[in-house]
Design a protein around this motif. Structure first.
Motif, PDB file in Angstrom:
ATOM      1  N   SER A  50       8.113 -16.967  11.398  1.00  0.00           N
ATOM      2  CA  SER A  50       8.228 -15.759  12.203  1.00  0.00           C
ATOM      3  C   SER A  50       7.036 -14.833  11.980  1.00  0.00           C
ATOM      4  CB  SER A  50       9.516 -15.024  11.821  1.00  0.00           C
ATOM      5  OG  SER A  50       9.621 -13.809  12.513  1.00  0.00           O
ATOM      6  N   GLY A  51       6.678 -14.115  13.029  1.00  0.00           N
ATOM      7  CA  GLY A  51       5.630 -13.109  12.918  1.00  0.00           C
ATOM      8  C   GLY A  51       6.201 -11.708  12.761  1.00  0.00           C
ATOM      9  N   HIS A  52       7.515 -11.616  12.604  1.00  0.00           N
ATOM     10  CA  HIS A  52       8.205 -10.329  12.496  1.00  0.00           C
ATOM     11  C   HIS A  52       9.249 -10.404  11.397  1.00  0.00           C
ATOM     12  CE1 HIS A  52       6.292  -9.252  16.260  1.00  0.00           C
ATOM     13  NE2 HIS A  52       6.759 -10.367  16.790  1.00  0.00           N
ATOM     14  N   ALA A  53      10.046  -9.354  11.286  1.00  0.00           N
ATOM     15  CA  ALA A  53      11.135  -9.331  10.309  1.00  0.00           C
ATOM     16  C   ALA A  53      11.967 -10.610  10.443  1.00  0.00           C
ATOM     17  CB  ALA A  53      12.007  -8.100  10.513  1.00  0.00           C
ATOM     18  N   ASP A  54      12.412 -11.133   9.305  1.00  0.00           N
ATOM     19  CA  ASP A  54      13.122 -12.404   9.273  1.00  0.00           C
ATOM     20  C   ASP A  54      14.465 -12.252   8.563  1.00  0.00           C
ATOM     21  OD1 ASP A  54      12.512 -12.241   6.556  1.00  0.00           O
ATOM     22  OD2 ASP A  54      11.061 -13.865   6.585  1.00  0.00           O
ATOM     23  N   ALA A  55      15.067 -13.373   8.195  1.00  0.00           N
ATOM     24  CA  ALA A  55      16.375 -13.360   7.535  1.00  0.00           C
ATOM     25  C   ALA A  55      16.324 -12.653   6.182  1.00  0.00           C
ATOM     26  CB  ALA A  55      16.889 -14.785   7.377  1.00  0.00           C
ATOM     27  N   ILE A  56      15.224 -12.751   5.476  1.00  0.00           N
ATOM     28  CA  ILE A  56      15.090 -12.084   4.178  1.00  0.00           C
ATOM     29  C   ILE A  56      14.948 -10.579   4.370  1.00  0.00           C
ATOM     30  CG2 ILE A  56      13.515 -11.785   2.209  1.00  0.00           C
ATOM     31  CD1 ILE A  56      13.183 -14.858   2.232  1.00  0.00           C
ATOM     32  N   CYS A  57      14.265 -10.171   5.426  1.00  0.00           N
ATOM     33  CA  CYS A  57      14.055  -8.743   5.704  1.00  0.00           C
ATOM     34  C   CYS A  57      15.335  -8.021   6.121  1.00  0.00           C
ATOM     35  CB  CYS A  57      13.047  -8.558   6.834  1.00  0.00           C
ATOM     36  SG  CYS A  57      11.400  -9.207   6.554  1.00  0.00           S
ATOM     37  N   ALA A  58      16.327  -8.751   6.595  1.00  0.00           N
ATOM     38  CA  ALA A  58      17.501  -8.133   7.233  1.00  0.00           C
ATOM     39  C   ALA A  58      18.025  -6.906   6.490  1.00  0.00           C
ATOM     40  CB  ALA A  58      18.593  -9.172   7.445  1.00  0.00           C
ATOM     41  N   PRO A  59      18.363  -6.972   5.188  1.00  0.00           N
ATOM     42  CA  PRO A  59      18.896  -5.790   4.516  1.00  0.00           C
ATOM     43  C   PRO A  59      17.856  -4.978   3.741  1.00  0.00           C
ATOM     44  CG  PRO A  59      19.263  -7.675   3.121  1.00  0.00           C
ATOM     45  CD  PRO A  59      18.555  -8.179   4.373  1.00  0.00           C
ATOM     46  N   CYS A  60      16.592  -5.284   3.892  1.00  0.00           N
ATOM     47  CA  CYS A  60      15.561  -4.622   3.089  1.00  0.00           C
ATOM     48  C   CYS A  60      15.506  -3.123   3.406  1.00  0.00           C
ATOM     49  CB  CYS A  60      14.196  -5.248   3.341  1.00  0.00           C
ATOM     50  SG  CYS A  60      12.884  -4.536   2.309  1.00  0.00           S
ATOM     51  N   PRO A  61      15.495  -2.284   2.376  1.00  0.00           N
ATOM     52  CA  PRO A  61      15.423  -0.843   2.613  1.00  0.00           C
ATOM     53  C   PRO A  61      14.102  -0.391   3.239  1.00  0.00           C
ATOM     54  CG  PRO A  61      15.250  -1.322   0.263  1.00  0.00           C
ATOM     55  CD  PRO A  61      15.573  -2.616   0.950  1.00  0.00           C
ATOM     56  N   LYS A  62      13.089  -1.250   3.236  1.00  0.00           N
ATOM     57  CA  LYS A  62      11.791  -0.907   3.829  1.00  0.00           C
ATOM     58  C   LYS A  62      11.661  -1.379   5.281  1.00  0.00           C
ATOM     59  CE  LYS A  62       9.388  -0.796  -0.559  1.00  0.00           C
ATOM     60  NZ  LYS A  62       8.122  -1.033  -1.222  1.00  0.00           N
ATOM     61  N   ARG A  63      12.675  -2.096   5.765  1.00  0.00           N
ATOM     62  CA  ARG A  63      12.629  -2.620   7.137  1.00  0.00           C
ATOM     63  C   ARG A  63      12.657  -1.472   8.137  1.00  0.00           C
ATOM     64  NH1 ARG A  63      16.362  -7.222  10.028  1.00  0.00           N
ATOM     65  NH2 ARG A  63      15.435  -6.955  12.069  1.00  0.00           N
ATOM     66  N   ARG A  64      11.836  -1.605   9.166  1.00  0.00           N
ATOM     67  CA  ARG A  64      11.770  -0.653  10.261  1.00  0.00           C
ATOM     68  C   ARG A  64      11.803  -1.455  11.554  1.00  0.00           C
ATOM     69  NH1 ARG A  64      12.502   1.578   6.205  1.00  0.00           N
ATOM     70  NH2 ARG A  64      11.498   3.424   5.340  1.00  0.00           N
ATOM     71  N   GLY A  65      12.975  -1.701  12.106  1.00  0.00           N
ATOM     72  CA  GLY A  65      13.100  -2.542  13.298  1.00  0.00           C
ATOM     73  C   GLY A  65      12.630  -3.949  12.984  1.00  0.00           C
ATOM     74  N   LEU A  66      11.650  -4.440  13.736  1.00  0.00           N
ATOM     75  CA  LEU A  66      11.079  -5.760  13.468  1.00  0.00           C
ATOM     76  C   LEU A  66       9.919  -5.688  12.486  1.00  0.00           C
ATOM     77  CD1 LEU A  66      11.103  -7.376  17.028  1.00  0.00           C
ATOM     78  CD2 LEU A  66      12.678  -7.800  15.123  1.00  0.00           C
ATOM     79  N   GLY A  67       9.635  -4.491  11.972  1.00  0.00           N
ATOM     80  CA  GLY A  67       8.516  -4.294  11.059  1.00  0.00           C
ATOM     81  C   GLY A  67       8.953  -3.792   9.706  1.00  0.00           C
ATOM     82  N   CYS A  68       8.014  -3.120   9.033  1.00  0.00           N
ATOM     83  CA  CYS A  68       8.210  -2.704   7.651  1.00  0.00           C
ATOM     84  C   CYS A  68       7.503  -1.367   7.415  1.00  0.00           C
ATOM     85  CB  CYS A  68       7.602  -3.772   6.726  1.00  0.00           C
ATOM     86  SG  CYS A  68       7.780  -3.431   4.970  1.00  0.00           S
ATOM     87  N   ALA A  69       8.047  -0.590   6.514  1.00  0.00           N
ATOM     88  CA  ALA A  69       7.393   0.668   6.136  1.00  0.00           C
ATOM     89  C   ALA A  69       6.013   0.405   5.536  1.00  0.00           C
ATOM     90  CB  ALA A  69       8.265   1.441   5.149  1.00  0.00           C
ATOM     91  N   SER A  70       5.816  -0.792   5.012  1.00  0.00           N
ATOM     92  CA  SER A  70       4.533  -1.206   4.430  1.00  0.00           C
ATOM     93  C   SER A  70       3.872  -2.258   5.315  1.00  0.00           C
ATOM     94  CB  SER A  70       4.765  -1.768   3.018  1.00  0.00           C
ATOM     95  OG  SER A  70       5.417  -0.841   2.202  1.00  0.00           O
ATOM     96  N   GLN A  71       3.873  -2.048   6.625  1.00  0.00           N
ATOM     97  CA  GLN A  71       3.461  -3.079   7.571  1.00  0.00           C
ATOM     98  C   GLN A  71       2.040  -3.590   7.351  1.00  0.00           C
ATOM     99  OE1 GLN A  71       5.776  -4.424   9.719  1.00  0.00           O
ATOM    100  NE2 GLN A  71       4.219  -6.007   9.863  1.00  0.00           N
ATOM    101  N   ASP A  72       1.092  -2.720   7.020  1.00  0.00           N
ATOM    102  CA  ASP A  72      -0.285  -3.192   6.792  1.00  0.00           C
ATOM    103  C   ASP A  72      -0.339  -4.208   5.661  1.00  0.00           C
ATOM    104  OD1 ASP A  72      -1.206  -1.585   8.841  1.00  0.00           O
ATOM    105  OD2 ASP A  72      -1.933   0.002   7.512  1.00  0.00           O
ATOM    106  N   ARG A  73       0.365  -3.918   4.571  1.00  0.00           N
ATOM    107  CA  ARG A  73       0.392  -4.841   3.431  1.00  0.00           C
ATOM    108  C   ARG A  73       1.100  -6.142   3.811  1.00  0.00           C
ATOM    109  NH1 ARG A  73       4.055  -4.999  -1.452  1.00  0.00           N
ATOM    110  NH2 ARG A  73       5.200  -3.473  -0.235  1.00  0.00           N
ATOM    111  N   ILE A  74       2.209  -6.045   4.522  1.00  0.00           N
ATOM    112  CA  ILE A  74       2.967  -7.223   4.941  1.00  0.00           C
ATOM    113  C   ILE A  74       2.139  -8.081   5.895  1.00  0.00           C
ATOM    114  CG2 ILE A  74       5.030  -7.996   6.204  1.00  0.00           C
ATOM    115  CD1 ILE A  74       5.477  -6.840   3.295  1.00  0.00           C
ATOM    116  N   ASP A  75       1.424  -7.455   6.815  1.00  0.00           N
ATOM    117  CA  ASP A  75       0.541  -8.218   7.722  1.00  0.00           C
ATOM    118  C   ASP A  75      -0.521  -8.978   6.935  1.00  0.00           C
ATOM    119  OD1 ASP A  75       1.920  -7.361   9.983  1.00  0.00           O
ATOM    120  OD2 ASP A  75       0.456  -5.784  10.474  1.00  0.00           O
ATOM    121  N   ARG A  76      -1.081  -8.338   5.906  1.00  0.00           N
ATOM    122  CA  ARG A  76      -2.091  -9.013   5.067  1.00  0.00           C
ATOM    123  C   ARG A  76      -1.451 -10.173   4.307  1.00  0.00           C
ATOM    124  NH1 ARG A  76      -3.143  -7.806  -0.056  1.00  0.00           N
ATOM    125  NH2 ARG A  76      -2.360  -5.698   0.197  1.00  0.00           N
ATOM    126  N   PHE A  77      -0.269  -9.931   3.713  1.00  0.00           N
ATOM    127  CA  PHE A  77       0.435 -11.018   3.018  1.00  0.00           C
ATOM    128  C   PHE A  77       0.648 -12.195   3.972  1.00  0.00           C
ATOM    129  CE2 PHE A  77       3.051  -8.260  -0.204  1.00  0.00           C
ATOM    130  CZ  PHE A  77       1.926  -8.079  -0.981  1.00  0.00           C
TER     131      PHE A  77
END
Length: 135
Positions: A50-77
């Motif tokens: 996936s190029g977006h939030a996945d099954a692991i991201c589902a309950p993450c407190p940093k999740r923001r819709g299909l993205g993340c509060a740390s999206q730049d870092r996640i995109d690099r990862f």
């Protein structure tokens, strides 16, 4: 069943040892990794990269819709992991094939580069898990 995983979550699933951001995140990850991927027959589970939030991201407190509060870092990862593991969003493979990509393409010291800034990297569990997998 098909499990959606971001590219960097392939290695997170290899290294998971029961620690997470909070109880809900840890319980979800434990269910996915220990209850499915590491369970008997888990290597046959279908994985959709996936190029977006996945099954692991589902309950993450940093999740923001299909993205993340740390999206730049996640995109690099995701970009670094996808390149090293030869993965692309939309790719369908089995968990066993994911593990084979790790065995073929990753050595523990690669994590210093592709996982830099990851809060779990200093604990060493992911490097140890990769070392066990490639032996």
């Amino acid at each position: 069943m098909t499990l959606r995983l971001r590219p960097h979550h392939v290695l997170c699933s290899v290294g998971f040892e029961g620690v997470g951001y909070d109880d809900a995140f840890t319980a979800n990850m434990s269910n996915l990794v220990r209850g499915q991927l590491r369970a008997p027959g888990g290597q046959d589970m279908n994985i959709l990269i996936s190029g977006h939030a996945d099954a692991i991201c589902a309950p993450c407190p940093k999740r923001r819709g299909l993205g993340c509060a740390s999206q730049d870092r996640i995109d690099r990862f995701d970009a670094d992991h996808a390149e090293l593991l030869d993965l692309a969003p939309g790719q369908l493979l089995t968990w066993g094939e994911c593990l084979e990509k790790v065995r073929e393409n990753v050595v523990p010291d690669d994590l210093d580069r592709i996982c830099r800034d990851c809060p779990w990297l200093p604990g060493g569990m992911c490097k140890a898990a990769v070392a066990r997998l490639i032996q």
